[in-house]
Design a protein around this motif. Structure first.
Motif, PDB file in Angstrom:
ATOM      1  N   TYR A 235      15.781 -19.817   4.796  1.00 18.78           N
ATOM      2  CA  TYR A 235      16.947 -20.582   5.229  1.00 18.78           C
ATOM      3  C   TYR A 235      17.673 -19.808   6.324  1.00 18.78           C
ATOM      4  CZ  TYR A 235      21.354 -23.135   5.153  1.00 18.78           C
ATOM      5  OH  TYR A 235      22.459 -23.860   5.522  1.00 18.78           O
ATOM      6  N   ILE A 236      18.015 -18.552   6.064  1.00 19.27           N
ATOM      7  CA  ILE A 236      18.630 -17.710   7.083  1.00 19.27           C
ATOM      8  C   ILE A 236      17.532 -17.267   8.054  1.00 19.27           C
ATOM      9  CG2 ILE A 236      19.881 -15.579   7.545  1.00 19.27           C
ATOM     10  CD1 ILE A 236      21.147 -15.768   4.837  1.00 19.27           C
ATOM     11  N   GLY A 237      17.659 -17.684   9.287  1.00 23.40           N
ATOM     12  CA  GLY A 237      16.634 -17.396  10.295  1.00 23.40           C
ATOM     13  C   GLY A 237      15.638 -18.516  10.487  1.00 23.40           C
ATOM     14  N   SER A 238      15.447 -19.341   9.456  1.00 24.49           N
ATOM     15  CA  SER A 238      14.600 -20.546   9.505  1.00 24.49           C
ATOM     16  C   SER A 238      13.101 -20.289   9.619  1.00 24.49           C
ATOM     17  CB  SER A 238      15.005 -21.464  10.677  1.00 24.49           C
ATOM     18  OG  SER A 238      16.345 -21.856  10.578  1.00 24.49           O
ATOM     19  N   ASN A 239      12.663 -19.047   9.716  1.00 23.50           N
ATOM     20  CA  ASN A 239      11.262 -18.780  10.019  1.00 23.50           C
ATOM     21  C   ASN A 239      10.333 -19.027   8.832  1.00 23.50           C
ATOM     22  OD1 ASN A 239      12.929 -16.239   9.502  1.00 23.50           O
ATOM     23  ND2 ASN A 239      10.894 -15.485   8.965  1.00 23.50           N
ATOM     24  N   PHE A 240       9.088 -19.434   9.152  1.00 24.75           N
ATOM     25  CA  PHE A 240       8.019 -19.425   8.172  1.00 24.75           C
ATOM     26  C   PHE A 240       7.686 -17.968   7.850  1.00 24.75           C
ATOM     27  CE2 PHE A 240       7.144 -23.398  10.566  1.00 24.75           C
ATOM     28  CZ  PHE A 240       7.189 -24.307   9.513  1.00 24.75           C
ATOM     29  N   PHE A 241       7.244 -17.705   6.625  1.00 24.90           N
ATOM     30  CA  PHE A 241       6.951 -16.321   6.250  1.00 24.90           C
ATOM     31  C   PHE A 241       5.804 -16.229   5.254  1.00 24.90           C
ATOM     32  CE2 PHE A 241      10.017 -17.730   3.003  1.00 24.90           C
ATOM     33  CZ  PHE A 241       9.406 -17.328   1.832  1.00 24.90           C
ATOM     34  N   TRP A 242       5.181 -15.078   5.275  1.00 26.98           N
ATOM     35  CA  TRP A 242       4.261 -14.649   4.216  1.00 26.98           C
ATOM     36  C   TRP A 242       4.296 -13.125   4.195  1.00 26.98           C
ATOM     37  CZ3 TRP A 242      -0.376 -18.098   2.850  1.00 26.98           C
ATOM     38  CH2 TRP A 242      -0.940 -17.700   1.631  1.00 26.98           C
ATOM     39  N   TYR A 243       4.618 -12.576   3.028  1.00 31.54           N
ATOM     40  CA  TYR A 243       4.756 -11.129   2.872  1.00 31.54           C
ATOM     41  C   TYR A 243       3.546 -10.534   2.160  1.00 31.54           C
ATOM     42  CZ  TYR A 243       9.742 -11.737   3.941  1.00 31.54           C
ATOM     43  OH  TYR A 243      10.941 -12.041   4.547  1.00 31.54           O
ATOM     44  N   LEU A 244       3.096  -9.394   2.666  1.00 30.82           N
ATOM     45  CA  LEU A 244       2.001  -8.638   2.086  1.00 30.82           C
ATOM     46  C   LEU A 244       2.490  -7.209   1.829  1.00 30.82           C
ATOM     47  CD1 LEU A 244      -0.499  -9.932   4.719  1.00 30.82           C
ATOM     48  CD2 LEU A 244      -0.567 -10.620   2.321  1.00 30.82           C
ATOM     49  N   ARG A 245       1.721  -6.455   1.092  1.00 26.35           N
ATOM     50  CA  ARG A 245       2.115  -5.094   0.720  1.00 26.35           C
ATOM     51  C   ARG A 245       1.093  -4.104   1.254  1.00 26.35           C
ATOM     52  NH1 ARG A 245       1.154  -1.418  -3.402  1.00 26.35           N
ATOM     53  NH2 ARG A 245       2.966  -0.286  -4.236  1.00 26.35           N
ATOM     54  N   GLY A 249       3.276   0.854  -0.093  1.00 24.05           N
ATOM     55  CA  GLY A 249       4.287   0.122  -0.838  1.00 24.05           C
ATOM     56  C   GLY A 249       5.292  -0.613   0.027  1.00 24.05           C
ATOM     57  N   ASN A 250       5.147  -0.536   1.358  1.00 24.96           N
ATOM     58  CA  ASN A 250       6.019  -1.283   2.261  1.00 24.96           C
ATOM     59  C   ASN A 250       5.521  -2.719   2.395  1.00 24.96           C
ATOM     60  OD1 ASN A 250       7.454   1.206   3.173  1.00 24.96           O
ATOM     61  ND2 ASN A 250       5.449   1.662   4.090  1.00 24.96           N
ATOM     62  N   PHE A 251       6.429  -3.647   2.486  1.00 24.46           N
ATOM     63  CA  PHE A 251       6.051  -5.032   2.734  1.00 24.46           C
ATOM     64  C   PHE A 251       5.933  -5.265   4.239  1.00 24.46           C
ATOM     65  CE2 PHE A 251       8.787  -5.543  -1.207  1.00 24.46           C
ATOM     66  CZ  PHE A 251       7.701  -5.487  -2.079  1.00 24.46           C
ATOM     67  N   SER A 252       4.945  -6.058   4.631  1.00 24.45           N
ATOM     68  CA  SER A 252       4.793  -6.467   6.029  1.00 24.45           C
ATOM     69  C   SER A 252       4.726  -7.983   6.063  1.00 24.45           C
ATOM     70  CB  SER A 252       3.533  -5.840   6.651  1.00 24.45           C
ATOM     71  OG  SER A 252       2.374  -6.187   5.917  1.00 24.45           O
ATOM     72  N   GLU A 253       5.434  -8.572   7.012  1.00 28.19           N
ATOM     73  CA  GLU A 253       5.599 -10.019   7.064  1.00 28.19           C
ATOM     74  C   GLU A 253       4.995 -10.588   8.339  1.00 28.19           C
ATOM     75  OE1 GLU A 253       9.323 -13.272   7.251  1.00 28.19           O
ATOM     76  OE2 GLU A 253       9.660 -11.149   7.692  1.00 28.19           O
ATOM     77  N   TYR A 254       4.182 -11.631   8.182  1.00 25.26           N
ATOM     78  CA  TYR A 254       3.856 -12.493   9.304  1.00 25.26           C
ATOM     79  C   TYR A 254       4.947 -13.567   9.374  1.00 25.26           C
ATOM     80  CZ  TYR A 254      -1.089 -10.895   9.310  1.00 25.26           C
ATOM     81  OH  TYR A 254      -2.260 -10.176   9.381  1.00 25.26           O
ATOM     82  N   TYR A 255       5.465 -13.833  10.564  1.00 32.20           N
ATOM     83  CA  TYR A 255       6.466 -14.896  10.679  1.00 32.20           C
ATOM     84  C   TYR A 255       6.256 -15.682  11.970  1.00 32.20           C
ATOM     85  CZ  TYR A 255       9.312 -12.745  14.398  1.00 32.20           C
ATOM     86  OH  TYR A 255       9.750 -12.250  15.600  1.00 32.20           O
ATOM     87  N   SER A 256       6.798 -16.905  11.972  1.00 35.59           N
ATOM     88  CA  SER A 256       6.830 -17.729  13.187  1.00 35.59           C
ATOM     89  C   SER A 256       8.033 -18.643  13.122  1.00 35.59           C
ATOM     90  CB  SER A 256       5.538 -18.559  13.331  1.00 35.59           C
ATOM     91  OG  SER A 256       5.476 -19.566  12.333  1.00 35.59           O
ATOM     92  N   ASP A 257       8.428 -19.161  14.276  1.00 29.54           N
ATOM     93  CA  ASP A 257       9.489 -20.160  14.410  1.00 29.54           C
ATOM     94  C   ASP A 257      10.826 -19.661  13.872  1.00 29.54           C
ATOM     95  OD1 ASP A 257      10.596 -22.613  15.165  1.00 29.54           O
ATOM     96  OD2 ASP A 257      10.196 -23.531  13.218  1.00 29.54           O
ATOM     97  N   ILE A 258      11.290 -18.520  14.366  1.00 32.15           N
ATOM     98  CA  ILE A 258      12.594 -18.002  13.959  1.00 32.15           C
ATOM     99  C   ILE A 258      13.682 -18.599  14.846  1.00 32.15           C
ATOM    100  CG2 ILE A 258      12.695 -15.982  15.493  1.00 32.15           C
ATOM    101  CD1 ILE A 258      13.636 -14.386  12.964  1.00 32.15           C
TER     102      ILE A 258
END
Length: 306
Positions: A235-245, A249-258
């Motif tokens: 909702y905040i930022g509106s972007n599509f997301f998918w988080y991986l680890r 132990g750090n999370f990394s996110e693919y995102y689009s359409d922010i």
């Protein structure tokens, strides 16, 4: 805004080789000293450390006058800084994060080919399959979009970034986090209140939601343990997301359409509470996303180090 993008981050991890393999699979291109995105150049460096942590954060500025302005602003907060050529070096007093503001060119990105979507009453893609299903090249992130980390004094770290460096607040989740920007993207840094300073996730832009899904699917093939949270839309930022680890132990996110903010006076910052501060739709976030499983260990290490 004289600041215009994130340039590069350095992450400390216990096993550099194992983590490097992960980010190569993630789609970053190995360089002599780190990893590059398709548009942003070298934007990630890994260094060996006893525990995972964000070591440095690089920010791009337009010209040397910007460095002088930041020096004066930091001095008003009693924060030390030094200018070395076209770089300003300083440190967040709360988290100990090293920040380097450097004179750097603005990012130029060529847009991808527009994708036609069929919708009720509107057929834009007739007699052909959706292009996303026939894409074969591996997903390559276009740039580093934002970094999220915890601070034991979120308000003080927020002041360091806003009053000291010149970031602007886009939205806030009360008692949780501030979404701050140094570019036209909705946020480049998110600081959340936490019992210990730690890196939560890094976020990497891809072309569209198909690339978000393709990238995550490729990363999960043979490694289901990497899955963290997604697919969804914030909702905040509106972007599509998918988080991986990653292995550290750090999370990394693919995102689009922010969301992008081109005119400050046309954007109204909001205070967003409840589930909306996390997502608009998608599966609910797992407990490990809200409180990483190694948080207690990080707290113990921080106490022992102190």
């Amino acid at each position: 805004m004289s600041l215009h993008r994130l340039t590069k981050i350095t992450i400390g991890v216990p096993d550099v080789d194992e983590t490097a393999k992960y980010y190569t699979e993630f789609g970053l291109t190995p360089t002599d000293s780190g990893f590059a995105t398709a548009d942003g150049g070298e934007q990630l460096e890994l260094r060996q450390s006893r525990q995972r942590r964000l070591l440095t954060l690089g920010i791009g500025a337009d010209d040397p006058d910007d460095l002088g302005r930041i020096t004066a602003s930091l001095a008003r907060l009693d924060v030390e800084s030094r200018i070395d050529g076209d770089r300003l070096c300083t440190k967040d007093p709360v988290t100990g994060l090293d920040v380097v503001v450097s004179v750097a060119p603005r990012l130029r990105q060529d847009p991808p080919e527009p994708v036609a979507y069929n919708q009720p009453g509107t057929i834009r893609r007739a007699n052909t399959r959706a292009p996303g299903i026939d894409r074969e090249p591996p997903v390559r992130p276009r740039k580093l979009g934002h970094v999220v980390f915890g601070s034991t004094d979120q308000a003080a770290t927020q002041r360091f970034f806003t009053e000291g460096l010149g970031f602007k607040v886009s939205d806030e989740a009360p008692g949780l986090a501030a979404f701050m920007r140094c570019s036209t993207d909705h946020h480049n840094v998110l600081v959340q209140q936490a019992p210990v300073s730690f890196l939560h996730h890094t976020s990497w832009e891809v072309d569209d939601v198909d690339e978000v899904g393709r990238g995550a699917t490729a990363m999960l093939r043979g490694h289901p343990e990497r899955h963290t949270w997604g697919l969804g839309r914030h909702y905040i930022g509106s972007n599509f997301f998918w988080y991986l680890r990653d292995p550290a132990g750090n999370f990394s996110e693919y995102y689009s359409d922010i969301d992008c903010i081109l005119e400050d006076q046309l954007w109204e910052p909001r205070v967003v509470a409840g589930e909306k501060s996390l997502y608009a739709w998608g599966p609910p976030p797992p407990p490990s996303f809200l409180a990483p499983e190694d948080l207690a260990e990080l707290m113990t290490d921080a106490h022992d180090g102190a």
